[in-house]
Design a protein around this motif. Structure first.
Motif, mmCIF file in Angstrom:
data_model
loop_
_atom_site.group_PDB
_atom_site.id
_atom_site.type_symbol
_atom_site.label_atom_id
_atom_site.label_comp_id
_atom_site.label_asym_id
_atom_site.label_seq_id
_atom_site.Cartn_x
_atom_site.Cartn_y
_atom_site.Cartn_z
ATOM 1 N N GLY A 10 0.801 -1.170 -0.110
ATOM 2 C CA GLY A 10 0.161 0.079 -0.012
ATOM 3 C C GLY A 10 0.808 1.218 -0.019
ATOM 4 O O GLY A 10 2.078 1.337 -0.013
ATOM 5 N N ILE A 11 0.248 2.210 0.135
ATOM 6 C CA ILE A 11 0.751 3.610 0.098
ATOM 7 C C ILE A 11 1.237 4.114 1.392
ATOM 8 O O ILE A 11 0.483 3.853 2.445
ATOM 9 C CB ILE A 11 -0.399 4.692 -0.514
ATOM 10 C CG1 ILE A 11 -0.681 4.382 -1.820
ATOM 11 C CG2 ILE A 11 0.404 6.311 -0.517
ATOM 12 C CD1 ILE A 11 -1.911 5.134 -2.286
ATOM 13 N N LEU A 12 2.520 4.826 1.703
ATOM 14 C CA LEU A 12 3.060 5.387 2.968
ATOM 15 C C LEU A 12 1.842 6.240 3.338
ATOM 16 O O LEU A 12 1.368 7.151 2.574
ATOM 17 C CB LEU A 12 4.190 5.886 2.763
ATOM 18 C CG LEU A 12 5.029 6.535 3.925
ATOM 19 C CD1 LEU A 12 5.300 5.225 4.941
ATOM 20 C CD2 LEU A 12 6.262 7.125 3.598
ATOM 21 N N GLN A 19 3.039 7.127 9.953
ATOM 22 C CA GLN A 19 4.371 6.774 9.331
ATOM 23 C C GLN A 19 5.241 6.192 10.668
ATOM 24 O O GLN A 19 5.882 5.405 10.476
ATOM 25 C CB GLN A 19 5.212 8.071 8.776
ATOM 26 C CG GLN A 19 4.432 8.441 7.391
ATOM 27 C CD GLN A 19 5.169 9.662 6.984
ATOM 28 O OE1 GLN A 19 6.105 9.996 7.329
ATOM 29 N NE2 GLN A 19 4.421 10.132 5.790
ATOM 30 N N ASP A 20 5.123 6.975 11.803
ATOM 31 C CA ASP A 20 6.133 6.742 12.800
ATOM 32 C C ASP A 20 5.877 5.232 13.348
ATOM 33 O O ASP A 20 6.639 4.539 13.688
ATOM 34 C CB ASP A 20 6.005 7.771 13.934
ATOM 35 C CG ASP A 20 6.797 8.957 13.561
ATOM 36 O OD1 ASP A 20 7.622 9.137 12.530
ATOM 37 O OD2 ASP A 20 6.756 10.107 14.281
ATOM 38 N N TRP A 21 4.594 5.114 13.408
ATOM 39 C CA TRP A 21 3.870 3.779 14.175
ATOM 40 C C TRP A 21 4.334 2.590 12.908
ATOM 41 O O TRP A 21 4.935 1.490 13.360
ATOM 42 C CB TRP A 21 2.516 3.761 13.964
ATOM 43 C CG TRP A 21 2.136 2.406 14.692
ATOM 44 C CD1 TRP A 21 1.734 1.919 15.504
ATOM 45 C CD2 TRP A 21 1.454 1.349 13.457
ATOM 46 N NE1 TRP A 21 1.247 0.566 15.750
ATOM 47 C CE2 TRP A 21 1.144 0.382 14.260
ATOM 48 C CE3 TRP A 21 1.290 1.282 12.069
ATOM 49 C CZ2 TRP A 21 0.355 -0.950 13.739
ATOM 50 C CZ3 TRP A 21 0.842 0.098 11.574
ATOM 51 C CH2 TRP A 21 0.441 -0.829 12.384
ATOM 52 N N ARG A 22 4.353 2.894 11.817
ATOM 53 C CA ARG A 22 4.587 1.951 10.780
ATOM 54 C C ARG A 22 6.329 1.440 11.005
ATOM 55 O O ARG A 22 6.594 0.211 10.922
ATOM 56 C CB ARG A 22 4.434 2.393 9.138
ATOM 57 C CG ARG A 22 4.571 1.239 8.412
ATOM 58 C CD ARG A 22 3.930 2.013 6.858
ATOM 59 N NE ARG A 22 4.186 1.254 5.728
ATOM 60 C CZ ARG A 22 3.688 1.175 4.603
ATOM 61 N NH1 ARG A 22 2.486 1.956 4.561
ATOM 62 N NH2 ARG A 22 3.984 0.344 3.578
ATOM 63 N N GLU A 23 6.925 2.657 10.951
ATOM 64 C CA GLU A 23 8.300 2.409 11.157
ATOM 65 C C GLU A 23 8.795 1.581 12.511
ATOM 66 O O GLU A 23 9.633 0.611 12.473
ATOM 67 C CB GLU A 23 9.110 3.789 11.254
ATOM 68 C CG GLU A 23 10.646 3.824 11.262
ATOM 69 C CD GLU A 23 11.187 3.550 9.742
ATOM 70 O OE1 GLU A 23 12.471 2.887 9.805
ATOM 71 O OE2 GLU A 23 10.424 3.465 8.868
#
Length: 51
Positions: A10-12, A19-23
């Motif tokens: 998917g898209i960032l 974004q921080d949670w995903r990282e």
């Protein structure tokens, strides 16, 4: 046993917090993989042992 969800598709996300949670989740998965004796990926019901 730990079961994680694939979040690489998917898209960032636009919002910085997402974004921080995903990282952070990616780093956690890397640490878990490093500490694990065995790592498997199951995609569409097909198993692949990575470690």
């Amino acid at each position: 046993m730990i079961i994680g969800t694939d979040i690489t598709q998917g898209i960032l996300p636009f919002e910085r917090e997402e974004q921080d949670w995903r990282e952070l989740t990616g780093w956690a998965y890397q640490d878990l993989t490093d500490a694990a004796d065995r790592v498997d990926v199951i995609w569409y019901g097909l198993n692949q042992q990575l470690k």
